[in-house]
Design a protein around this motif. Structure first.
Motif, mmCIF file in Angstrom:
data_model
loop_
_atom_site.group_PDB
_atom_site.id
_atom_site.type_symbol
_atom_site.label_atom_id
_atom_site.label_comp_id
_atom_site.label_asym_id
_atom_site.label_seq_id
_atom_site.Cartn_x
_atom_site.Cartn_y
_atom_site.Cartn_z
ATOM 1 N N THR A 353 0.861 -1.183 0.000
ATOM 2 C CA THR A 353 0.000 0.000 0.000
ATOM 3 C C THR A 353 0.894 1.229 0.000
ATOM 4 N N GLY A 354 0.883 1.962 -1.106
ATOM 5 C CA GLY A 354 1.821 3.072 -1.206
ATOM 6 C C GLY A 354 3.237 2.529 -1.164
ATOM 7 N N ARG A 355 4.009 3.040 -0.235
ATOM 8 C CA ARG A 355 5.381 2.545 -0.063
ATOM 9 C C ARG A 355 5.515 1.688 1.192
ATOM 10 N N VAL A 356 4.416 1.094 1.609
ATOM 11 C CA VAL A 356 4.433 0.253 2.802
ATOM 12 C C VAL A 356 4.174 -1.191 2.403
ATOM 13 N N VAL A 357 5.110 -2.066 2.752
ATOM 14 C CA VAL A 357 4.973 -3.502 2.493
ATOM 15 C C VAL A 357 4.781 -4.203 3.833
ATOM 16 N N LYS A 358 3.698 -4.959 3.942
ATOM 17 C CA LYS A 358 3.429 -5.707 5.163
ATOM 18 C C LYS A 358 3.416 -7.192 4.853
ATOM 19 N N ALA A 359 4.358 -7.907 5.423
ATOM 20 C CA ALA A 359 4.367 -9.366 5.316
ATOM 21 C C ALA A 359 3.514 -9.906 6.450
ATOM 22 N N ARG A 360 2.262 -10.222 6.111
ATOM 23 C CA ARG A 360 1.358 -10.733 7.139
ATOM 24 C C ARG A 360 1.747 -12.128 7.574
ATOM 25 N N LEU A 361 2.506 -12.802 6.707
ATOM 26 C CA LEU A 361 3.002 -14.128 7.053
ATOM 27 C C LEU A 361 4.180 -14.476 6.161
ATOM 28 N N ALA A 362 5.266 -14.913 6.791
ATOM 29 C CA ALA A 362 6.388 -15.510 6.075
ATOM 30 C C ALA A 362 6.721 -16.797 6.839
ATOM 31 N N ARG A 363 6.346 -17.906 6.268
ATOM 32 C CA ARG A 363 6.464 -19.191 6.969
ATOM 33 C C ARG A 363 7.381 -20.114 6.185
ATOM 34 N N PHE A 364 8.397 -20.640 6.902
ATOM 35 C CA PHE A 364 9.382 -21.534 6.302
ATOM 36 C C PHE A 364 9.313 -22.870 7.055
ATOM 37 N N ALA A 365 8.942 -23.917 6.323
ATOM 38 C CA ALA A 365 8.728 -25.220 6.944
ATOM 39 C C ALA A 365 9.917 -26.140 6.693
ATOM 40 N N PHE A 366 10.185 -26.992 7.690
ATOM 41 C CA PHE A 366 11.233 -28.002 7.605
ATOM 42 C C PHE A 366 10.606 -29.371 7.844
ATOM 43 N N ASP A 367 11.410 -30.424 7.709
ATOM 44 C CA ASP A 367 10.897 -31.752 8.043
ATOM 45 C C ASP A 367 10.378 -31.777 9.468
ATOM 46 N N GLU A 368 11.092 -31.082 10.347
ATOM 47 C CA GLU A 368 10.638 -30.916 11.722
ATOM 48 C C GLU A 368 10.708 -29.435 12.061
ATOM 49 N N GLY A 369 9.560 -28.850 12.357
ATOM 50 C CA GLY A 369 9.547 -27.478 12.831
ATOM 51 C C GLY A 369 9.347 -26.434 11.741
ATOM 52 N N THR A 370 9.120 -25.218 12.188
ATOM 53 C CA THR A 370 8.905 -24.090 11.284
ATOM 54 C C THR A 370 9.551 -22.826 11.833
ATOM 55 N N ILE A 371 9.864 -21.911 10.925
ATOM 56 C CA ILE A 371 10.237 -20.542 11.277
ATOM 57 C C ILE A 371 9.149 -19.642 10.704
ATOM 58 N N THR A 372 8.546 -18.841 11.563
ATOM 59 C CA THR A 372 7.463 -17.955 11.157
ATOM 60 C C THR A 372 7.851 -16.519 11.463
ATOM 61 N N ALA A 373 7.610 -15.633 10.507
ATOM 62 C CA ALA A 373 7.986 -14.229 10.698
ATOM 63 C C ALA A 373 6.881 -13.314 10.186
ATOM 64 N N TYR A 374 6.859 -12.110 10.745
ATOM 65 C CA TYR A 374 5.945 -11.053 10.329
ATOM 66 C C TYR A 374 6.784 -9.784 10.209
ATOM 67 N N ALA A 375 6.545 -9.003 9.173
ATOM 68 C CA ALA A 375 7.411 -7.846 8.948
ATOM 69 C C ALA A 375 6.637 -6.708 8.308
ATOM 70 N N THR A 376 7.106 -5.487 8.567
ATOM 71 C CA THR A 376 6.578 -4.290 7.912
ATOM 72 C C THR A 376 7.757 -3.439 7.457
ATOM 73 N N ILE A 377 7.736 -3.043 6.192
ATOM 74 C CA ILE A 377 8.741 -2.122 5.654
ATOM 75 C C ILE A 377 8.004 -0.853 5.246
#
Length: 599
Positions: A353-377
């Motif tokens: 939106t305009g010059r604002v980027v919102k990552a409502r979800l960034a999810r990285f899955a592995f065989d076991e476990g996940t890394i989940t992130a949220y970000a706003t630029i």
């Protein structure tokens, strides 16, 4: 034969009407025949353009064709700021005045240039409703300029031929190191929609997006097909299929042009993502080896990385691109290959939106476990402000490519507030924290002894280790806490407690310079015969770390060992004997502190 005087009034009226119509027909025929001569037709057309056409419009030559007197052949047609056509023809439709019938049954054009930006007085010419005016088209070698002041934003229409009314039209265009082919069909078209199958291929999707006034990240070479529906104020791409780099891509994209800023809604998916293909987005030199699909942007990223001594890439976010488009994007990768980490899946969901980027979800899955992130630029601020928050959920150390030295799973949390348009600047000004903890970790016995500086036991293990079945020692706990303040990450502390050693790491990582200054302290719990007394430092940089003895006592012991090794062989081990006075770490308190480090 009756004379006019002998005719009734009604007959005389009919006679005069017929005579007038015949005279008019003769005059029109003579005029049309005269218009077949360029010396007569050219000034007539120019006068008509001067009276009713766009300002400054003119033709170098014009004439009607014979016997098709409804076709006007043109050469040197010039409409300032709109079009410049070398040769062409307009064929009028005598029924064009009827509803739903276009005024022109055919338009041909050869060699020229058309501006899609519109004139200063009529910006609506950027998206004319061609189907209201024209049926058949036959165009070749015409440049379509999306911005006349920027030559790189020009698409060459190699050929376009067919009926835009029925939808049976074929188009071939090139530009921005890309190629576009469109095969329209009556079946896919209807009403105000022109539909068909489109194929787009090129070196970098960012180039073709920039050409048409939209925005996209840098990508590897791509080759995609889609079902395209061109509607008033919208482009709808469905059933997307093809590849970007070495990854497949499918899904749908809708471009809404009726909003003040074009709005993109994308729902795309990869069955198999080659992780290398994401590297170019962050200017990382992934995927440039033999057998990889590589584009110009990837080669430039690799060259820049080789010239540099830093690990964090010096990329700058081009917020001007974001001015061109708003939207929301959802992306899912079912499987991942060629990942430095053993990723098995990726899901991204973000808005622009305009010059604002919102990552409502960034999810990285592995065989076991996940890394989940949220970000706003937020690029509306200068410098840009970035906020990141995330967590690790039961991630297997094997998935982090650490299985050769450790087993088990870790949890963690991280957050960072950063300021800067360049990635390095943002890291150099970061504030935040990182914490990682585990109670089920097993550490390679050789690795534990070596990290614990128990050189003697490490050598014994190395001599006896079965490489097919290495020995791992349980760790009572692993707890890492790093506080980040103005780009300085401080270990506060990092602790690994095994059966044999208690290992403590304290120190700093300067993310602005990437310098490392970390001290490693080891207390042995057994009577090891090879522990270095004192600390060891981890120095150098993130890209080129180094390990060095820290204090004079360690330096003296190493030097003495070298001398004894030259004259006494096994006696060289004597300076390293230690009694084993190390204590267990307070794991409960350490784990609690790591879990609550984010506040």
């Amino acid at each position: 034969m009756k004379s006019l005087s002998g005719l009734s009034p009604l007959e005389r009226t009919a006679f005069y009407i017929c005579a007038a119509l015949l005279t008019l027909a003769v005059i029109v025929l003579v005029f049309l025949l005269a218009m077949t001569q360029p010396r007569f037709a050219t000034p007539v057309v120019n006068r008509a353009l001067d009276a009713w056409g766009p300002d400054g419009a003119k033709v170098a030559s014009a004439h009607l064709t014979f016997p098709r007197l409804n076709t006007l052949a043109l050469s040197g047609a010039d409409v300032p700021q709109l079009a410049d056509i070398e040769t062409g023809a307009l064929t009028a439709n005598v029924f064009g005045f009827l509803p739903g019938i276009p005024w022109l049954s055919e338009v041909t054009a050869r060699d020229g240039r058309v501006s899609l930006a519109g004139s200063d007085d009529n910006k609506d010419t950027a998206r004319p409703d061609l189907r209201k005016w024209v049926d058949h088209i036959d165009v070749a070698n015409v440049d379509l300029a999306f911005n006349p002041d920027k030559p790189e934003r020009t698409l060459k229409l190699v050929s376009a031929k067919g009926s835009v009314q029925s939808g049976n039209v074929a188009l071939h265009a090139t530009g921005a190191d890309s190629e576009v082919r469109f095969e329209g069909s009556a079946k896919a078209s209807g009403g105000s929609t022109l539909g068909g199958r489109v194929r787009i291929k090129g070196d970098n999707m960012a180039d073709i997006a920039r050409l048409v006034g939209l925005a996209a990240p840098d990508t590897p070479p791509y080759n995609l097909t889609a079902q395209l529906a061109i509607k008033p104020g919208a482009y709808d791409l469905d059933d997307i299929a093809g590849t970007v780099g070495d990854s497949d891509l499918a899904g749908s994209i809708l471009v809404d042009l009726d909003k003040e800023t074009p709005y993109i809604t994308a729902d795309i998916k990869s069955h198999q993502l080659d992780f290398d293909d994401l590297g170019v987005i962050f200017a990382l030199p992934f995927g440039t080896g033999n057998g990889e699909t590589v584009g110009k942007a990837q080669r430039e990223a690799k060259e820049a990385y080789n010239r540099d001594s830093r690990l964090i890439p010096n990329i700058e976010i081009d917020f001007a691109r974001l001015d061109a488009v708003d939207g929301q994007v959802h992306y899912v990768a079912d499987t991942v290959i060629n990942s430095t980490l053993d990723l098995t899946g990726v899901e991204l969901d973000f808005t622009i939106t305009g010059r604002v980027v919102k990552a409502r979800l960034a999810r990285f899955a592995f065989d076991e476990g996940t890394i989940t992130a949220y970000a706003t630029i937020d690029g509306t601020q200068q410098p840009a402000q970035t906020n990141v928050l995330g967590k690790l959920d039961h991630v297997a150390l094997a998935s982090l490519s650490l299985d050769r030295i450790a087993r088990g799973n870790v949890d963690g949390e991280f957050k960072a507030d950063m300021s800067g348009n360049r990635l390095r600047d943002a890291f150099g000004r970061a504030n935040g924290s990182l914490s990682i903890w585990s109670k089920d970790t097993q550490v390679l016995a050789l690795g534990s002894e070596a990290l614990g500086l128990d050189i003697g036991e490490a050598l014994v293990l190395l001599a006896s280790e079965d490489r097919a079945d290495p020995v791992f020692t349980p760790a009572r706990c692993l707890a890492v806490v790093m506080d980040i303040d103005k780009g300085i990450g401080t270990l506060n502390p990092a602790v690994l407690d095994t059966e044999d050693s208690l290992i403590l790491m304290k120190g700093n990582v300067d993310f602005e310079t990437e310098a490392l200054d970390i001290k490693i302290r080891s207390d042995a719990k057994d009577a090891s015969w090879g522990t270095l007394v004192g600390n060891v430092s981890l120095g150098g940089t993130l890209r080129q770390p180094s390990v060095n003895p820290l204090n004079g006592k360690s330096v003296l012991q190493v030097g003495l060992a070298v001398v004894l090794a030259q004259v006494a062989g096994p006696l060289a081990a004597l300076p390293f004997i230690e009694t084993g006075s190390g204590q267990d770490a307070p794991c409960g308190a350490l784990l609690s502190r790591a879990k609550n480090a984010q506040g």
